[in-house]
Enzyme design. Sequence first.
Site, PDB file in Angstrom:
ATOM      1  N   TRP A 141       1.062   5.688  -1.684  1.00  0.00           N
ATOM      2  CA  TRP A 141       0.737   6.651  -2.740  1.00  0.00           C
ATOM      3  C   TRP A 141       1.826   6.761  -3.795  1.00  0.00           C
ATOM      4  O   TRP A 141       1.603   7.350  -4.836  1.00  0.00           O
ATOM      5  CB  TRP A 141       0.476   8.009  -2.115  1.00  0.00           C
ATOM      6  CG  TRP A 141      -0.973   8.207  -1.783  1.00  0.00           C
ATOM      7  CD1 TRP A 141      -1.744   7.404  -1.000  1.00  0.00           C
ATOM      8  CD2 TRP A 141      -1.803   9.281  -2.247  1.00  0.00           C
ATOM      9  NE1 TRP A 141      -3.019   7.914  -0.932  1.00  0.00           N
ATOM     10  CE2 TRP A 141      -3.080   9.067  -1.680  1.00  0.00           C
ATOM     11  CE3 TRP A 141      -1.603  10.390  -3.038  1.00  0.00           C
ATOM     12  CZ2 TRP A 141      -4.154   9.930  -1.912  1.00  0.00           C
ATOM     13  CZ3 TRP A 141      -2.663  11.255  -3.265  1.00  0.00           C
ATOM     14  CH2 TRP A 141      -3.929  11.018  -2.714  1.00  0.00           C
ATOM     15  N   TYR A 161       0.815  -1.208   0.000  1.00  0.00           N
ATOM     16  CA  TYR A 161       0.000   0.000   0.000  1.00  0.00           C
ATOM     17  C   TYR A 161       0.853   1.263   0.000  1.00  0.00           C
ATOM     18  O   TYR A 161       1.885   1.309   0.675  1.00  0.00           O
ATOM     19  CB  TYR A 161      -0.895   0.024   1.244  1.00  0.00           C
ATOM     20  CG  TYR A 161      -1.823   1.214   1.256  1.00  0.00           C
ATOM     21  CD1 TYR A 161      -3.025   1.163   0.555  1.00  0.00           C
ATOM     22  CD2 TYR A 161      -1.487   2.381   1.915  1.00  0.00           C
ATOM     23  CE1 TYR A 161      -3.876   2.256   0.530  1.00  0.00           C
ATOM     24  CE2 TYR A 161      -2.338   3.482   1.898  1.00  0.00           C
ATOM     25  CZ  TYR A 161      -3.529   3.416   1.204  1.00  0.00           C
ATOM     26  OH  TYR A 161      -4.360   4.501   1.182  1.00  0.00           O
TER      27      TYR A 161
HETATM   28  N1  LIG Z   1      -2.404   8.133  12.321  1.00  0.00           N
HETATM   29  C1  LIG Z   1      -2.802   8.162  11.052  1.00  0.00           C
HETATM   30  N2  LIG Z   1      -2.201   7.367  10.149  1.00  0.00           N
HETATM   31  C2  LIG Z   1      -2.603   7.406   8.860  1.00  0.00           C
HETATM   32  C3  LIG Z   1      -3.645   8.261   8.436  1.00  0.00           C
HETATM   33  C4  LIG Z   1      -4.271   9.075   9.422  1.00  0.00           C
HETATM   34  O1  LIG Z   1      -5.217   9.833   9.115  1.00  0.00           O
HETATM   35  N3  LIG Z   1      -3.814   9.017  10.707  1.00  0.00           N
HETATM   36  N4  LIG Z   1      -4.012   8.294   7.125  1.00  0.00           N
HETATM   37  C5  LIG Z   1      -3.757   7.112   6.337  1.00  0.00           C
HETATM   38  C6  LIG Z   1      -3.941   7.372   4.912  1.00  0.00           C
HETATM   39  S1  LIG Z   1      -5.464   7.995   4.470  1.00  0.00           S
HETATM   40  C7  LIG Z   1      -2.996   7.091   3.979  1.00  0.00           C
HETATM   41  S2  LIG Z   1      -3.407   7.261   2.330  1.00  0.00           S
HETATM   42  C8  LIG Z   1      -1.675   6.562   4.341  1.00  0.00           C
HETATM   43  C9  LIG Z   1      -0.544   7.089   3.452  1.00  0.00           C
HETATM   44  O2  LIG Z   1       0.570   6.290   3.602  1.00  0.00           O
HETATM   45  P1  LIG Z   1       1.628   6.075   2.421  1.00  0.00           P
HETATM   46  O3  LIG Z   1       0.963   6.166   1.110  1.00  0.00           O
HETATM   47  O4  LIG Z   1       2.398   4.855   2.720  1.00  0.00           O
HETATM   48  O5  LIG Z   1       2.545   7.351   2.626  1.00  0.00           O
HETATM   49  P2  LIG Z   1       3.579   8.056   1.658  1.00  0.00           P
HETATM   50  O6  LIG Z   1       4.410   8.909   2.533  1.00  0.00           O
HETATM   51  O7  LIG Z   1       2.876   8.710   0.534  1.00  0.00           O
HETATM   52  O8  LIG Z   1       4.484   6.842   1.151  1.00  0.00           O
HETATM   53  C10 LIG Z   1       4.921   6.729  -0.155  1.00  0.00           C
HETATM   54  C11 LIG Z   1       6.341   6.169  -0.164  1.00  0.00           C
HETATM   55  O9  LIG Z   1       6.667   5.814  -1.499  1.00  0.00           O
HETATM   56  C12 LIG Z   1       7.953   6.317  -1.842  1.00  0.00           C
HETATM   57  N5  LIG Z   1       7.938   6.546  -3.298  1.00  0.00           N
HETATM   58  C13 LIG Z   1       7.523   7.629  -3.974  1.00  0.00           C
HETATM   59  N6  LIG Z   1       7.627   7.431  -5.293  1.00  0.00           N
HETATM   60  C14 LIG Z   1       8.120   6.184  -5.478  1.00  0.00           C
HETATM   61  C15 LIG Z   1       8.452   5.423  -6.627  1.00  0.00           C
HETATM   62  O10 LIG Z   1       8.317   5.856  -7.769  1.00  0.00           O
HETATM   63  N7  LIG Z   1       8.921   4.154  -6.406  1.00  0.00           N
HETATM   64  C16 LIG Z   1       9.102   3.643  -5.170  1.00  0.00           C
HETATM   65  N8  LIG Z   1       9.569   2.413  -5.069  1.00  0.00           N
HETATM   66  N9  LIG Z   1       8.814   4.363  -4.058  1.00  0.00           N
HETATM   67  C17 LIG Z   1       8.322   5.616  -4.214  1.00  0.00           C
HETATM   68  C18 LIG Z   1       8.105   7.571  -1.021  1.00  0.00           C
HETATM   69  O11 LIG Z   1       9.460   7.882  -0.842  1.00  0.00           O
HETATM   70  C19 LIG Z   1       7.377   7.188   0.283  1.00  0.00           C
HETATM   71  O12 LIG Z   1       8.247   6.607   1.198  1.00  0.00           O
HETATM   72  O13 LIG Z   1      -1.408   6.892   5.705  1.00  0.00           O
HETATM   73  C20 LIG Z   1      -2.420   6.420   6.585  1.00  0.00           C
HETATM   74  N10 LIG Z   1      -1.972   6.602   7.961  1.00  0.00           N
HETATM   75  N1  LIG Z   2      -1.845  18.361   2.396  1.00  0.00           N
HETATM   76  C1  LIG Z   2      -2.269  17.087   2.365  1.00  0.00           C
HETATM   77  N2  LIG Z   2      -3.471  16.790   1.843  1.00  0.00           N
HETATM   78  C2  LIG Z   2      -3.924  15.500   1.835  1.00  0.00           C
HETATM   79  C3  LIG Z   2      -3.123  14.444   2.326  1.00  0.00           C
HETATM   80  C4  LIG Z   2      -1.851  14.784   2.901  1.00  0.00           C
HETATM   81  O1  LIG Z   2      -1.100  13.914   3.387  1.00  0.00           O
HETATM   82  N3  LIG Z   2      -1.474  16.103   2.900  1.00  0.00           N
HETATM   83  N4  LIG Z   2      -3.583  13.142   2.281  1.00  0.00           N
HETATM   84  C5  LIG Z   2      -4.662  12.837   1.355  1.00  0.00           C
HETATM   85  C6  LIG Z   2      -5.290  11.565   1.679  1.00  0.00           C
HETATM   86  S1  LIG Z   2      -4.445  10.129   1.306  1.00  0.00           S
HETATM   87  C7  LIG Z   2      -6.518  11.470   2.224  1.00  0.00           C
HETATM   88  S2  LIG Z   2      -7.197   9.945   2.532  1.00  0.00           S
HETATM   89  C8  LIG Z   2      -7.316  12.665   2.533  1.00  0.00           C
HETATM   90  C9  LIG Z   2      -7.968  12.523   3.912  1.00  0.00           C
HETATM   91  O2  LIG Z   2      -8.904  13.506   4.113  1.00  0.00           O
HETATM   92  P1  LIG Z   2      -9.653  13.612   5.526  1.00  0.00           P
HETATM   93  O3  LIG Z   2      -9.786  12.282   6.125  1.00  0.00           O
HETATM   94  O4  LIG Z   2     -10.890  14.371   5.316  1.00  0.00           O
HETATM   95  O5  LIG Z   2      -8.600  14.504   6.322  1.00  0.00           O
HETATM   96  P2  LIG Z   2      -8.079  14.704   7.805  1.00  0.00           P
HETATM   97  O6  LIG Z   2      -7.106  15.823   7.678  1.00  0.00           O
HETATM   98  O7  LIG Z   2      -7.598  13.435   8.401  1.00  0.00           O
HETATM   99  O8  LIG Z   2      -9.338  15.139   8.654  1.00  0.00           O
HETATM  100  C10 LIG Z   2     -10.143  16.247   8.313  1.00  0.00           C
HETATM  101  C11 LIG Z   2     -10.724  16.869   9.539  1.00  0.00           C
HETATM  102  O9  LIG Z   2     -11.587  15.968  10.211  1.00  0.00           O
HETATM  103  C12 LIG Z   2     -11.675  16.357  11.559  1.00  0.00           C
HETATM  104  N5  LIG Z   2     -12.039  15.241  12.408  1.00  0.00           N
HETATM  105  C13 LIG Z   2     -11.272  14.204  12.820  1.00  0.00           C
HETATM  106  N6  LIG Z   2     -11.975  13.377  13.627  1.00  0.00           N
HETATM  107  C14 LIG Z   2     -13.211  13.898  13.729  1.00  0.00           C
HETATM  108  C15 LIG Z   2     -14.428  13.504  14.412  1.00  0.00           C
HETATM  109  O10 LIG Z   2     -14.499  12.485  15.108  1.00  0.00           O
HETATM  110  N7  LIG Z   2     -15.504  14.301  14.239  1.00  0.00           N
HETATM  111  C16 LIG Z   2     -15.484  15.406  13.473  1.00  0.00           C
HETATM  112  N8  LIG Z   2     -16.610  16.110  13.334  1.00  0.00           N
HETATM  113  N9  LIG Z   2     -14.377  15.819  12.834  1.00  0.00           N
HETATM  114  C17 LIG Z   2     -13.268  15.067  12.958  1.00  0.00           C
HETATM  115  C18 LIG Z   2     -10.298  16.859  11.910  1.00  0.00           C
HETATM  116  O11 LIG Z   2     -10.438  17.944  12.780  1.00  0.00           O
HETATM  117  C19 LIG Z   2      -9.700  17.240  10.581  1.00  0.00           C
HETATM  118  O12 LIG Z   2      -9.455  18.617  10.518  1.00  0.00           O
HETATM  119  O13 LIG Z   2      -6.489  13.820   2.539  1.00  0.00           O
HETATM  120  C20 LIG Z   2      -5.722  13.929   1.352  1.00  0.00           C
HETATM  121  N10 LIG Z   2      -5.140  15.251   1.316  1.00  0.00           N
HETATM  122 MO   LIG Z   3      -5.476   8.358   2.176  1.00  0.00          MO
END
Ligand SMILES: Nc1nc2c(c(=O)[nH]1)N[C@H]1C(S)=C(S)[C@@H](COP(=O)(O)OP(=O)(O)OC[C@H]3O[C@@H](n4cnc5c(=O)[nH]c(N)nc54)[C@H](O)[C@@H]3O)O[C@H]1N2
Ligand SMILES: Nc1nc2c(c(=O)[nH]1)N[C@H]1C(S)=C(S)[C@@H](COP(=O)(O)OP(=O)(O)OC[C@H]3O[C@@H](n4cnc5c(=O)[nH]c(N)nc54)[C@H](O)[C@@H]3O)O[C@H]1N2
Ligand SMILES: [Mo]
Length: 768
Positions: A111, A109
């Site tokens: 991005w 998994y």
């Molecule tokens: N506590 C907490 N944890 C969360 C979340 C949260 O809300 N709270 N959100 C979750 C969510 S929604 C997501 S999507 C995940 C994101 O988690 P990830 O998608 O695992 O996070 P990234 O940092 O985007 O990791 C991408 C990695 O790929 C590497 N990379 C980039 N390009 C390439 C390439 O071309 N080839 C190879 N081999 N590697 C490459 C980058 O250097 C990086 O280390 O985190 C989750 N974790």
């Molecule tokens: N800059 C930037 N943008 C991103 C990403 C990133 O890493 N960086 N990651 C991308 C990815 S992979 C994803 S999945 C999306 C995720 O998008 P979201 O899941 O919507 O994003 P979050 O920032 O985790 O949360 C949004 C808001 O939800 C509120 N929140 C959290 N828990 C609760 C709750 O229990 N109740 C209520 N009412 N509010 C709550 C928090 O205050 C927070 O400000 O974002 C994407 N956009």
């Molecule tokens: Mo995500």
Amino acid sequence: MTRYTASHWGIYEVERADTADPVLKAFGPDPDPSPIGLAQLDASRAPIRVRRPAVRSSWLEHGWGAHPERRGIDPYVEVPWATALDLAATALKDVIERRGNSSIFGGSYGWSSAGRFHHAQSQVHRFLNALGGYVRHADSYSLGAARVLMPHLVATMDQLMATHTSWGVLAEHTRLFVSFGGVPAKNAQISQGMVGHHNVNQGLRDMAEAGVRFVNVSPVDSDLDTGAPHEWIPIRPNSDTAMLLAIAHTLYTEGLHDAQFLATHCSGFEKFIPYVLGETDGLAKTPEWAAALTTVPAERIRSLARELAAVRSVVTISWSLQRSHHGEQPFWALLTVACMLGQIGLPGGGFGVGYGSTNGIGNVVPRFGGPTLSQGTNAVREFIPVARITDMLERPGEPFNYNGQALHYPDIELIYWAGGNPFHHHQDLNRLLSAWRRPRSVIVNEQFWTPTAKAADIVFPVTTTLERDDIGYAAPERYLVAMRRVIAPIGEARDDFEIFADIAERLGKREEFTEGRTAQEWVRHLYDECLDRARKAGVPLPDFDAFWATGIFDMAPVDQPHVMLADFRADPVAHRLKTPTGKIEIYSEQIASFGYADCIGHAHWYEPQEWLGGTRAARYPLHMLSDQPFNKLHSQFDHGSYSQGNKIDGREPVSMNPADAAARGIAAGDLVRVYNDRGSCLAGARLSSLISPGVVKLSTGAWFDPSAWNEERALEKHGNPNALTLDIGASELSQGCVAQTCLVEVERHVGEAPPLTAFTPPRFVRLD
Ligand SMILES: Nc1nc2c(c(=O)[nH]1)N[C@H]1C(S)=C(S)[C@@H](COP(=O)(O)OP(=O)(O)OC[C@H]3O[C@@H](n4cnc5c(=O)[nH]c(N)nc54)[C@H](O)[C@@H]3O)O[C@H]1N2
Ligand SMILES: Nc1nc2c(c(=O)[nH]1)N[C@H]1C(S)=C(S)[C@@H](COP(=O)(O)OP(=O)(O)OC[C@H]3O[C@@H](n4cnc5c(=O)[nH]c(N)nc54)[C@H](O)[C@@H]3O)O[C@H]1N2
Ligand SMILES: [Mo]
């Protein structure tokens, strides 16, 4: 001639490409470009790059597979490419012969980077499929609960995301817009694969100027900024379902629900309402009942229900709310309230599931299947819901439930990861670390010495986007971009494609993997393949050479306003939904038939395992939200200048209410220790009155940096919230990630701070 590159953060113009000092600039036509991507050039050349193939020393000394328990502890040995490729091929061949492909975990998994050909996920999956398959993952961290739930009730998340009512329609028709979890424009800096124009800030401003009234229900008010004042209703984290049920109670008992719409377009309302009225459990879901759970005054819940029914209104919810224990429920309850309001399918009415969560939602562009690398066919049937990785590694063979299926965890011997960072993204990283040391082999393709690379056996150095040619495309965005190489590969880095081709060759599968094409030939081939699909969608793409020479193609300006589910509203028979009843399912017979105690047939309030309303709050009285960082994408380029500019003494900031800080003798800028039974981390205190008392916010993305890799639950030095988070499934239905369900305590850190090592490469040794 301008050259371009594309990223998850946007398109950037490139000046002086192929010289010693190229420059990235914001894309001219983008009204609101993101600064995040500007940092990628410097970050790509940083000392933390993986420069040469590296093998964990125990492997070279004692044979491959040796001492898996020393992952993260052993130093590395840099080796020639051929040595590392041979080792990887040997490990793969052995596991396939002895144990079969179902002991390879290739879910991988993450991005990775923009670019349709060099997309690491597609590359690793295609590679493993050529070898006979792998254990995959289902769903995503983003939307674990919603991806499983929503198709039962209305439509898939992909369908919903592609059809959200467009911003212009909201500005024109909506009068009241109520968001649960804001509309975080910081998150809309990105779209998976690429952003053309950043629209969310402008969309919100246009709505505010048109007189739309905004109400934000959230523990944190920094997630909504319309350029005008709005009402903030602070709510206890993870309690939104209770508030939505109480809104349903008010609508019903005051006769404000749309009985007609419920009868013609929805099913099962009659099975839901007895629960709301307390007929099934003796507990009426009144605003008074909800006030005790949510801390929102009962009168405000009641009046908000009336306001929603009185005008054209939208209720929308951020994805974060389903990233929690019982995360299905707030989505189900929101949809149920929208059904009762009866405005679904009307311009400016109804619901949203993720306005602001990424840029694409609410965009209008012609849709066609863009350039896509085929991943081939996976001969292995076993899979896990994505966030169950630690459970899988800890409990091979054990049963678990998922969306009506009784499954078993596979027994994994080899992990291959490319394009993701599990030691950033997974919950309870201390638990993951010990489980990660069970399989015999871990192979990682990475650009940087991330914590995941530091806990691998073989690390292959990979090129960044800027070092290769590719095509930029994302379904909700209006451009196709010729992403031409900007700089030469750093160190000995190679493309994922080349690495996989060379390992495949050693296993007699090169031709199967490459189909005889070079990377350049593949880029042209993927483009040519989609010409026809584009033409059918009315998009007149030029031929490849013309596209490559011009650098960009704009397929937009068919800006037809769009209203979500308008067809279904107009004719629910002709446009019946793909649910069992063809209607929106307020009650789902199918989900009920699974018999899960933690997800019955209708929206239901369940107490989360950790929240401020429960007994555990006596010990850990702060609810930690770990939202997406405003200044990076997950962990990507955390070492870059833009992310570094926001650290406090090198650590990630944790935001807290001034009253909570004062009660603990914490001042702004202090180093603090955030802790619970699962772990602890250091962070820098930042005070904000836009965060409710009792709540702290530690954004994701700081590279996991334990003070000792050989100690259990060692202090994490950098501010990674996943040193603390809870790792259980949202429910037996989805098994989704529950990162937002987490209680902690915070104290001022006294004494010398241990030095940060997150951005220090591992120790290297030479073996004779
Ligand atoms: N506590 C907490 N944890 C969360 C979340 C949260 O809300 N709270 N959100 C979750 C969510 S929604 C997501 S999507 C995940 C994101 O988690 P990830 O998608 O695992 O996070 P990234 O940092 O985007 O990791 C991408 C990695 O790929 C590497 N990379 C980039 N390009 C390439 C390439 O071309 N080839 C190879 N081999 N590697 C490459 C980058 O250097 C990086 O280390 O985190 C989750 N974790
Ligand atoms: N800059 C930037 N943008 C991103 C990403 C990133 O890493 N960086 N990651 C991308 C990815 S992979 C994803 S999945 C999306 C995720 O998008 P979201 O899941 O919507 O994003 P979050 O920032 O985790 O949360 C949004 C808001 O939800 C509120 N929140 C959290 N828990 C609760 C709750 O229990 N109740 C209520 N009412 N509010 C709550 C928090 O205050 C927070 O400000 O974002 C994407 N956009
Ligand atoms: Mo995500």
